[in-house]
Design a protein around this motif. Structure first.
Motif, PDB file in Angstrom:
ATOM      1  N   TRP A  53       0.821  -1.208   0.000  1.00 41.22           N
ATOM      2  CA  TRP A  53       0.000   0.000   0.000  1.00 41.22           C
ATOM      3  C   TRP A  53       0.856   1.259   0.000  1.00 41.22           C
ATOM      4  O   TRP A  53       0.470   2.287  -0.569  1.00 41.22           O
ATOM      5  N   LYS A  54       2.045   1.187   0.595  1.00 39.95           N
ATOM      6  CA  LYS A  54       2.958   2.335   0.572  1.00 39.95           C
ATOM      7  C   LYS A  54       3.512   2.559  -0.835  1.00 39.95           C
ATOM      8  O   LYS A  54       3.631   3.704  -1.299  1.00 39.95           O
ATOM      9  N   VAL A  55       3.839   1.460  -1.515  1.00 41.79           N
ATOM     10  CA  VAL A  55       4.323   1.564  -2.896  1.00 41.79           C
ATOM     11  C   VAL A  55       3.242   2.192  -3.779  1.00 41.79           C
ATOM     12  O   VAL A  55       3.528   3.024  -4.643  1.00 41.79           O
ATOM     13  N   LEU A  56       1.991   1.817  -3.526  1.00 40.91           N
ATOM     14  CA  LEU A  56       0.867   2.361  -4.299  1.00 40.91           C
ATOM     15  C   LEU A  56       0.782   3.879  -4.160  1.00 40.91           C
ATOM     16  O   LEU A  56       0.651   4.596  -5.167  1.00 40.91           O
ATOM     17  N   PHE A  57       0.881   4.386  -2.935  1.00 43.15           N
ATOM     18  CA  PHE A  57       0.783   5.831  -2.723  1.00 43.15           C
ATOM     19  C   PHE A  57       1.979   6.581  -3.308  1.00 43.15           C
ATOM     20  O   PHE A  57       1.821   7.680  -3.863  1.00 43.15           O
ATOM     21  N   LEU A  58       3.174   6.021  -3.219  1.00 45.64           N
ATOM     22  CA  LEU A  58       4.350   6.654  -3.821  1.00 45.64           C
ATOM     23  C   LEU A  58       4.230   6.698  -5.340  1.00 45.64           C
ATOM     24  O   LEU A  58       4.567   7.709  -5.972  1.00 45.64           O
ATOM     25  N   PHE A  59       3.741   5.616  -5.912  1.00 47.30           N
ATOM     26  CA  PHE A  59       3.570   5.530  -7.357  1.00 47.30           C
ATOM     27  C   PHE A  59       2.566   6.571  -7.856  1.00 47.30           C
ATOM     28  O   PHE A  59       2.838   7.332  -8.799  1.00 47.30           O
ATOM     29  N   LEU A  60       1.386   6.624  -7.231  1.00 46.31           N
ATOM     30  CA  LEU A  60       0.344   7.563  -7.654  1.00 46.31           C
ATOM     31  C   LEU A  60       0.756   9.010  -7.405  1.00 46.31           C
ATOM     32  O   LEU A  60       0.464   9.897  -8.219  1.00 46.31           O
ATOM     33  N   GLY A  61       1.442   9.264  -6.285  1.00 48.47           N
ATOM     34  CA  GLY A  61       1.900  10.614  -5.992  1.00 48.47           C
ATOM     35  C   GLY A  61       2.883  11.124  -7.036  1.00 48.47           C
ATOM     36  O   GLY A  61       2.813  12.283  -7.470  1.00 48.47           O
ATOM     37  N   GLY A  62       3.790  10.268  -7.472  1.00 49.95           N
ATOM     38  CA  GLY A  62       4.768  10.658  -8.488  1.00 49.95           C
ATOM     39  C   GLY A  62       4.109  10.972  -9.820  1.00 49.95           C
ATOM     40  O   GLY A  62       4.455  11.964 -10.488  1.00 49.95           O
ATOM     41  N   ILE A  63       3.156  10.128 -10.240  1.00 50.25           N
ATOM     42  CA  ILE A  63       2.444  10.370 -11.498  1.00 50.25           C
ATOM     43  C   ILE A  63       1.668  11.684 -11.433  1.00 50.25           C
ATOM     44  O   ILE A  63       1.636  12.474 -12.385  1.00 50.25           O
ATOM     45  N   THR A  64       1.037  11.946 -10.282  1.00 48.54           N
ATOM     46  CA  THR A  64       0.248  13.176 -10.130  1.00 48.54           C
ATOM     47  C   THR A  64       1.117  14.417 -10.269  1.00 48.54           C
ATOM     48  O   THR A  64       0.744  15.383 -10.967  1.00 48.54           O
ATOM     49  N   MET A  65       2.270  14.422  -9.627  1.00 46.81           N
ATOM     50  CA  MET A  65       3.162  15.593  -9.727  1.00 46.81           C
ATOM     51  C   MET A  65       3.631  15.798 -11.168  1.00 46.81           C
ATOM     52  O   MET A  65       3.705  16.937 -11.649  1.00 46.81           O
ATOM     53  N   ALA A  66       3.924  14.708 -11.880  1.00 44.11           N
ATOM     54  CA  ALA A  66       4.351  14.826 -13.275  1.00 44.11           C
ATOM     55  C   ALA A  66       3.233  15.411 -14.142  1.00 44.11           C
ATOM     56  O   ALA A  66       3.479  16.284 -14.991  1.00 44.11           O
ATOM     57  N   LEU A  67       1.997  14.961 -13.927  1.00 44.45           N
ATOM     58  CA  LEU A  67       0.869  15.503 -14.684  1.00 44.45           C
ATOM     59  C   LEU A  67       0.629  16.973 -14.355  1.00 44.45           C
ATOM     60  O   LEU A  67       0.240  17.762 -15.230  1.00 44.45           O
ATOM     61  N   GLY A  68       0.852  17.351 -13.098  1.00 43.12           N
ATOM     62  CA  GLY A  68       0.717  18.750 -12.716  1.00 43.12           C
ATOM     63  C   GLY A  68       1.678  19.649 -13.472  1.00 43.12           C
ATOM     64  O   GLY A  68       1.322  20.759 -13.900  1.00 43.12           O
ATOM     65  N   VAL A  69       2.894  19.168 -13.658  1.00 45.84           N
ATOM     66  CA  VAL A  69       3.892  19.935 -14.420  1.00 45.84           C
ATOM     67  C   VAL A  69       3.453  20.069 -15.880  1.00 45.84           C
ATOM     68  O   VAL A  69       3.551  21.148 -16.481  1.00 45.84           O
ATOM     69  N   LEU A  70       2.952  18.977 -16.474  1.00 42.19           N
ATOM     70  CA  LEU A  70       2.469  19.033 -17.860  1.00 42.19           C
ATOM     71  C   LEU A  70       1.304  20.006 -17.990  1.00 42.19           C
ATOM     72  O   LEU A  70       1.207  20.751 -18.975  1.00 42.19           O
ATOM     73  N   LEU A  71       0.410  20.006 -17.011  1.00 44.58           N
ATOM     74  CA  LEU A  71      -0.723  20.933 -17.022  1.00 44.58           C
ATOM     75  C   LEU A  71      -0.234  22.376 -16.964  1.00 44.58           C
ATOM     76  O   LEU A  71      -0.759  23.254 -17.659  1.00 44.58           O
ATOM     77  N   LEU A  72       0.755  22.633 -16.144  1.00 48.62           N
ATOM     78  CA  LEU A  72       1.326  23.975 -16.004  1.00 48.62           C
ATOM     79  C   LEU A  72       1.916  24.466 -17.323  1.00 48.62           C
ATOM     80  O   LEU A  72       1.795  25.638 -17.685  1.00 48.62           O
TER      81      LEU A  72
END
Length: 506
Positions: free
Chosen positions: A219-238
C-alpha cells in the motif's frame, strides 16, 4: 451594483430598434478581443477544424488529470484491503472518518479556491494545486497511525477542491452550450476509467505484495507511485494548459479570436477578473442555485459511501480480496458507457434533464438489486453494483447544467463554490451511512441511497420545469414588437437573469 453601460440606439433597414453597447465598466476580456469580427458567421469547415484542434489540445490534459485525481481520492479504498487498516491499527469507524475528513477539507477549500479561480490565472492556479496534492499523496506512505492519515487526507481534500470547478470553467471558456454536456461527460467519465485502471493497478500491487516482492508494504508503494504520477501531470498541465483562449499557444492569433467569437452565443464570456458583489447576491437568491446544491448533496451522500466502501461491499458479496479488486473494474466501464451515452443523448436531443432522470432510474434499479436479492445471489448483487454506479451520470448532467446555465463570472464562481460545498457535505456524510453493525448487507445504507435517488429525480424535474419556463417567458419578451434588441451584449459579463437573450439548457 450592476455594471454601468454607455449605449446608443440605432435602427436597421426594417426600422427595428437595436441597443448598441459602446462602453462598459468591468467588461469581459472577450468583448475587446472579438471587436473586429463581432457577429461574423464562421465557415463550417473552419469551425470543425478549430473544434478538433481545441479537443486535441485541451481534452487530453483534463482527462488525464481528472483520472488521476479520482485515483488519488479513492486510493484509500484500494489500500483498505492491502493492509493499511491493520498496519495503522484502524477501526472501521476510523476508516470511515478518513473518507469523511477528505470532504471536510474539500468543503473548507471550496470558497477560497473558487475566488482564486476568478481572480488568478486559471490554469496556473490549478496546476500548482495538482503538483502539491501529488506530494501530499506520496506522504501517505510515511504515515504510521490514524492521526497521520487524517492529516494527509485533510490536505489532499483541500488541494483537490480546485480541479472540478476549474475544469467546469475551462469547458465553458472553450465550448458552445450544445457541446458542453458531451465534453463534460468525456473528462468526468475519466473517474470511471480510473476505477478500471485503479483496480488493475491495485490488483498488481497486491499480488506482488503477497509474493513478498516489495521491500516496503504494497500500500505504501501504491501511494508513492500515484503521488509521483500526479506531480508529473501537474507539471504538464502547467506547461500546456492555457489560462484562456486569449493566450493559447497552440492557436494562431486569428484562431484565438475565432475561438472566442465561436462561443458568443453562450452569452457568458470567457471570464472577468472583477469581483461583483451584486452577482453574489443574485446567485444566493436564485432558486436554481439551491436546486443544484440540494441535488449535489443528496447524490453525493450515495457517492461518498459507494466510492469509499466499494471494495469492502464487493467483498461482502462473498468474493476473495484479489477478486474484489478485479471485479471493481467492470463497474468503471459501466459508468464510462453510461456517462458518455446519456450526456451525448442530452446534447443531441436537447433533453439533458430527461437523460439525467433516466440515468438515476438505472442507478436505483442497481441499488434495489444489491439491497433486496438474497445473499447467495452474489453474481446478481454484483450486477446490481455495476448498475447502481450509473447514478453518477445524473450528477454529471446537473454539473454540466451549472456550467451551461449560469452567466456572469462572479455569479458562476459563487454557484460553483456553493455546488461543491454541497458536494463535499454529501460525500462527508456518505461514508457514515455504512456502519460495521450493518455488515455484510448494509441494508440501512442501501435504503438511504434508494430514497436519495428518488429525491434527486424530483429535484432534477424541478430544474427542468424552471429552466423551460424561463426560456418560454424570454421567447415571449423577444417576440414582442416593443422589444429592443441589444448588440455586443454577449461578452459584457452580465448574469443569466440580466440578459434576456440568454437561453437555459434543460
Amino acid at each position: 451594483m450592476a455594471p454601468q453601460h454607455d449605449v446608443d440606439i440605432e435602427k436597421d433597414q426594417d426600422g427595428q430598434k437595436h441597443v448598441v453597447i459602446t462602453s462598459v465598466e468591468g467588461v469581459d476580456a472577450a468583448a475587446l478581443a472579438t471587436a473586429a469580427v463581432a457577429g461574423r458567421e464562421l465557415d463550417p469547415a473552419e469551425a470543425r477544424r478549430l473544434v478538433r484542434k481545441i479537443d486535441l489540445n485541451i481534452l487530453p490534459l483534463m482527462c488525464f488529470v481528472y483520472m488521476i485525481q479520482f485515483l488519488d481520492k479513492v486510493s484509500l479504498s484500494y489500500a483498505s484491503i492491502m493492509g493499511i487498516r491493520q498496519q495503522n491499527h484502524l477501526t472501521l469507524g476510523q476508516y470511515s472518518w478518513l473518507s469523511s475528513i477528505f470532504y471536510l477539507a474539500f468543503l473548507v477549500g471550496e470558497w477560497p479556491t473558487n475566488y482564486a479561480l476568478q481572480r488568478l490565472p486559471l490554469a496556473k492556479w490549478t496546476s500548482i494545486n495538482v503538483i502539491l496534492w501529488g506530494g501530499v499523496l506520496a506522504c501517505t506512505a510515511a504515515t504510521k497511525n490514524f492521526q497521520g492519515l487524517m492529516a494527509v487526507r485533510f490536505f489532499l481534500g483541500l488541494l483537490e477542491s480546485c480541479v472540478s470547478p476549474a475544469f467546469s470553467l475551462v469547458t465553458s471558456q472553450w465550448y458552445k452550450k450544445n457541446e458542453q454536456g458531451t465534453r463534460t461527460g468525456i473528462w468526468f467519465s475519466c473517474n470511471a476509467l480510473a476505477q478500471i485502471f485503479g483496480a488493475l493497478i491495485a490488483w498488481g500491487f497486491a499480488k506482488h505484495d503477497m509474493a513478498g516482492d516489495f521491500a516496503i508494504p504494497g500500500w505504501k508503494v501504491l501511494f508513492l507511485f500515484l503521488g509521483g504520477i500526479t506531480m508529473a501531470l501537474g507539471v504538464l498541465l502547467l506547461i500546456f494548459l492555457p489560462d484562456s483562449p486569449l493566450n493559447a499557444r497552440f492557436l494562431t492569433e486569428h484562431e484565438r479570436v475565432l475561438a472566442i467569437e465561436r462561443i458568443r452565443s453562450n452569452n457568458s464570456g470567457i471570464g472577468n477578473k472583477k469581483y461583483k458583489w451584486y452577482q453574489v447576491r443574485e446567485a444566493l437568491l436564485d432558486p436554481l442555485t439551491w436546486l443544484y446544491c440540494l441535488f449535489a448533496a443528496a447524490n453525493m451522500v450515495i457517492n461518498g459511501g459507494i466510492t469509499s466502501f466499494f471494495n469492502i461491499l464487493i467483498s461482502s458479496f462473498g468474493f476473495s480480496t484479489l477478486d474484489s479488486l478485479l471485479f471493481g473494474a467492470p463497474g468503471g466501464a459501466t459508468v464510462v458507457v453510461a456517462v458518455l451515452l446519456f450526456l451525448w443523448l442530452g446534447d443531441r436531443f436537447k433533453k439533458r434533464c430527461l437523460c439525467g432522470i433516466c440515468a438515476l432510474l438505472v442507478g436505483m434499479l442497481g441499488m434495489l438489486l444489491i439491497w433486496q436479492l438474497p445473499t447467495h445471489y452474489k453474481v446478481g448483487r454484483l450486477i446490481g453494483y455495476y448498475l447502481c454506479n450509473v447514478f453518477v451520470a445524473g450528477f454529471i448532467v446537473v454539473f454540466s447544467l451549472v456550467g451551461s446555465n449560469v452567466a456572469g463570472s462572479t455569479k458562476k464562481s459563487t454557484v460553483l463554490a456553493a455546488f461543491f460545498v454541497a458536494y463535499a457535505c454529501g460525500n462527508l456524510i456518505g461514508p457514515q451511512t455504512f456502519r460495521s453493525k450493518d455488515a455484510p448487507r448494509y441494508a440501512p445504507a442501501l435504503a438511504t441511497s434508494v430514497a436519495l435517488i428518488c429525491f434527486c429525480i424530483v429535484d432534477l424535474a424541478l430544474i427542468w420545469f424552471i429552466t423551460a419556463r424561463r426560456n418560454r417567458k424570454r421567447d415571449e419578451i423577444m417576440s414582442s414588437p416593443d422589444y429592443v434588441a441589444r448588440e455586443n451584449v454577449e461578452f459584457l459579463d452580465e448574469t443569466d437573469l440580466e440578459n434576456v437573450a440568454f437561453r437555459y439548457v434543460s
